[in-house]
Design a protein around this motif. Sequence first.
Motif, PDB file in Angstrom:
ATOM      1  N   GLN A  70       0.796  -1.220   0.000  1.00  0.00           N
ATOM      2  CA  GLN A  70       0.000   0.000   0.000  1.00  0.00           C
ATOM      3  C   GLN A  70       0.832   1.276   0.000  1.00  0.00           C
ATOM      4  O   GLN A  70       0.495   2.236  -0.683  1.00  0.00           O
ATOM      5  CB  GLN A  70      -0.931   0.008   1.218  1.00  0.00           C
ATOM      6  CG  GLN A  70      -1.950  -1.104   1.169  1.00  0.00           C
ATOM      7  CD  GLN A  70      -2.736  -1.226   2.456  1.00  0.00           C
ATOM      8  OE1 GLN A  70      -3.658  -0.467   2.694  1.00  0.00           O
ATOM      9  NE2 GLN A  70      -2.358  -2.170   3.296  1.00  0.00           N
ATOM     10  N   VAL A 124      -0.981   7.922  -6.051  1.00  0.00           N
ATOM     11  CA  VAL A 124      -1.910   7.262  -5.122  1.00  0.00           C
ATOM     12  C   VAL A 124      -1.266   6.059  -4.426  1.00  0.00           C
ATOM     13  O   VAL A 124      -1.645   5.712  -3.309  1.00  0.00           O
ATOM     14  CB  VAL A 124      -3.206   6.849  -5.866  1.00  0.00           C
ATOM     15  CG1 VAL A 124      -2.915   5.785  -6.914  1.00  0.00           C
ATOM     16  CG2 VAL A 124      -4.267   6.362  -4.910  1.00  0.00           C
ATOM     17  N   GLY A 125      -0.265   5.461  -5.050  1.00  0.00           N
ATOM     18  CA  GLY A 125       0.347   4.269  -4.466  1.00  0.00           C
ATOM     19  C   GLY A 125       1.532   4.562  -3.559  1.00  0.00           C
ATOM     20  O   GLY A 125       2.224   3.642  -3.133  1.00  0.00           O
ATOM     21  N   ASN A 126       1.789   5.821  -3.290  1.00  0.00           N
ATOM     22  CA  ASN A 126       2.895   6.189  -2.399  1.00  0.00           C
ATOM     23  C   ASN A 126       2.366   7.107  -1.300  1.00  0.00           C
ATOM     24  O   ASN A 126       1.854   8.195  -1.586  1.00  0.00           O
ATOM     25  CB  ASN A 126       4.018   6.875  -3.180  1.00  0.00           C
ATOM     26  CG  ASN A 126       4.753   5.908  -4.083  1.00  0.00           C
ATOM     27  OD1 ASN A 126       4.244   5.552  -5.153  1.00  0.00           O
ATOM     28  ND2 ASN A 126       5.906   5.455  -3.641  1.00  0.00           N
ATOM     29  N   ALA A 159      -5.934  -0.425  -8.635  1.00  0.00           N
ATOM     30  CA  ALA A 159      -4.892  -0.195  -7.625  1.00  0.00           C
ATOM     31  C   ALA A 159      -4.094   1.082  -7.919  1.00  0.00           C
ATOM     32  O   ALA A 159      -4.668   2.161  -8.001  1.00  0.00           O
ATOM     33  CB  ALA A 159      -3.977  -1.412  -7.528  1.00  0.00           C
ATOM     34  N   ASP A 160      -2.779   0.975  -8.083  1.00  0.00           N
ATOM     35  CA  ASP A 160      -1.932   2.138  -8.321  1.00  0.00           C
ATOM     36  C   ASP A 160      -0.917   1.793  -9.417  1.00  0.00           C
ATOM     37  O   ASP A 160      -0.818   0.633  -9.819  1.00  0.00           O
ATOM     38  CB  ASP A 160      -1.225   2.548  -7.024  1.00  0.00           C
ATOM     39  CG  ASP A 160      -0.310   1.463  -6.489  1.00  0.00           C
ATOM     40  OD1 ASP A 160       0.659   1.095  -7.197  1.00  0.00           O
ATOM     41  OD2 ASP A 160      -0.543   0.962  -5.387  1.00  0.00           O
ATOM     42  N   PRO A 161      -0.179   2.790  -9.920  1.00  0.00           N
ATOM     43  CA  PRO A 161       0.709   2.527 -11.069  1.00  0.00           C
ATOM     44  C   PRO A 161       1.700   1.383 -10.852  1.00  0.00           C
ATOM     45  O   PRO A 161       1.936   0.593 -11.766  1.00  0.00           O
ATOM     46  CB  PRO A 161       1.436   3.858 -11.262  1.00  0.00           C
ATOM     47  CG  PRO A 161       0.493   4.891 -10.757  1.00  0.00           C
ATOM     48  CD  PRO A 161      -0.207   4.237  -9.581  1.00  0.00           C
ATOM     49  N   SER A 162       2.277   1.274  -9.648  1.00  0.00           N
ATOM     50  CA  SER A 162       3.275   0.225  -9.420  1.00  0.00           C
ATOM     51  C   SER A 162       2.638  -1.162  -9.422  1.00  0.00           C
ATOM     52  O   SER A 162       3.224  -2.116  -9.935  1.00  0.00           O
ATOM     53  CB  SER A 162       4.002   0.466  -8.091  1.00  0.00           C
ATOM     54  OG  SER A 162       4.681   1.700  -8.118  1.00  0.00           O
ATOM     55  N   VAL A 163       1.450  -1.272  -8.861  1.00  0.00           N
ATOM     56  CA  VAL A 163       0.734  -2.549  -8.888  1.00  0.00           C
ATOM     57  C   VAL A 163       0.332  -2.889 -10.331  1.00  0.00           C
ATOM     58  O   VAL A 163       0.418  -4.040 -10.760  1.00  0.00           O
ATOM     59  CB  VAL A 163      -0.499  -2.507  -7.964  1.00  0.00           C
ATOM     60  CG1 VAL A 163      -1.397  -3.727  -8.176  1.00  0.00           C
ATOM     61  CG2 VAL A 163      -0.059  -2.438  -6.502  1.00  0.00           C
TER      62      VAL A 163
END
Lengths: 155, 265
Positions: free
Chosen positions: A43, A128-130, B99-103
């Motif tokens: 997350q 959003v993922g950081n 989800a997000d860019p890394s996922v």
Amino acid sequence: MLLTLTVNGREVSRNVEPRTLLVEFLRDGLGLTGTHIGCDTTQCGACTVHLAGRAVKSCTVLAAQAGGAEVTTIEGLSGDGLHPMQQAFIDHHGLQCGFCTPGMIMACVALAHEDPDMTEAQARERLVGNICRCTGYNGIVAALMDGAKRMAGDV
Amino acid sequence: MYSFEYARPNTLNEALDILCSDVEPRLLAGGQTLLAAMKHRLTAHSTLIDLQAIDALRGVSVDGAILRIGAMVRHAEVAAHIEIRGRLPALAVLAEGIADPSVRNMGTMGGSVANNDPAADYPAAVLALGATIHTNLRDIPADDYFLGMFATALARDEILTAISFPLPDAAGYFKLPHPASGYVLAGAFVARFGDTTRVAINGAGPCVFRDAAAEGALSARFHPDAAAGLHFDPEDFTEDLHAGKDYRAQVLPHVIRRALTRALA
């Protein structure tokens, strides 16, 4: 299992358990502790590294999955001096406690490569993922946008 | 994580050999769901069969009115693919919202569809578009594929290889995501073929499903206003700490309306 991959331009081989996570391999196996473990649940993004040129969360990738591939960590981002994105984080005060910063910078470099001309709204959406628990997002967003321009050679 | 063996076969046949001979094997696609579950020790396997080196599971192609996407194509690839953005933009938008860019750089379409999480995005597109799921053994129509929560028609010795999507005249996807996790609380994929509309609902129940009443109303009138009169029975909906059944039932007409608005944009 014998694992061979390229980390920051250097080929490394180690015997690892197949269940070793990439982030564990980097930190414990190679001593590259710039890549942080924050949430350990995909997350927060503190563990973001580049795998074959793409940003990934190294707490949710097996070291074995990276076998044969190239991995770049914060330590290998710039060969000499600071990377333009690192300098942009300094200039825009894109960090407070600094824990999320290596992952933020790795994510931002990948985002900048994909789209140097992002809008502020796009920059916020793509981060959003950081997660920064100091909540210092304004500086981070400014650093991302400016760093992207610097990387593209526009500044 | 419990320990396991790791294998990276180069061909589908090699993968099948391990899959059929090992004690408790599991296919590893992008790992963005599986590895998280294994880290929590919710699941354990004797061997993980990493599918990343099998070329037959990659690639995107358009043949007439059919878009075919390999199982190991990653969400980020679908989101950025020029031909998908041009021919089936709703699918690119769906992939871009996972989800997000890394996922999205690791997660794969095949992994998502094989896992069939009730709150996953891809199953809604597969079902609404009436896609065909290709495996090493057969072709499975989407209507026969999704069997229940995390349950699909895939057999133990079966590998999802690709999915073929019929290209619709119009399509749109909208989800109400949980604000923290991003998982779907209630979502809808609408697809228009001629004067017929297919509607697939995800997130709201234990498994993605089609809704006959919504399809009837939206076949008669493919317009956002047509969603206003829809009612959903909350009886079989999901009730958890994130949202109650009644909430999911009440929000669905609005979710469908927004999916329609996107389809017509």
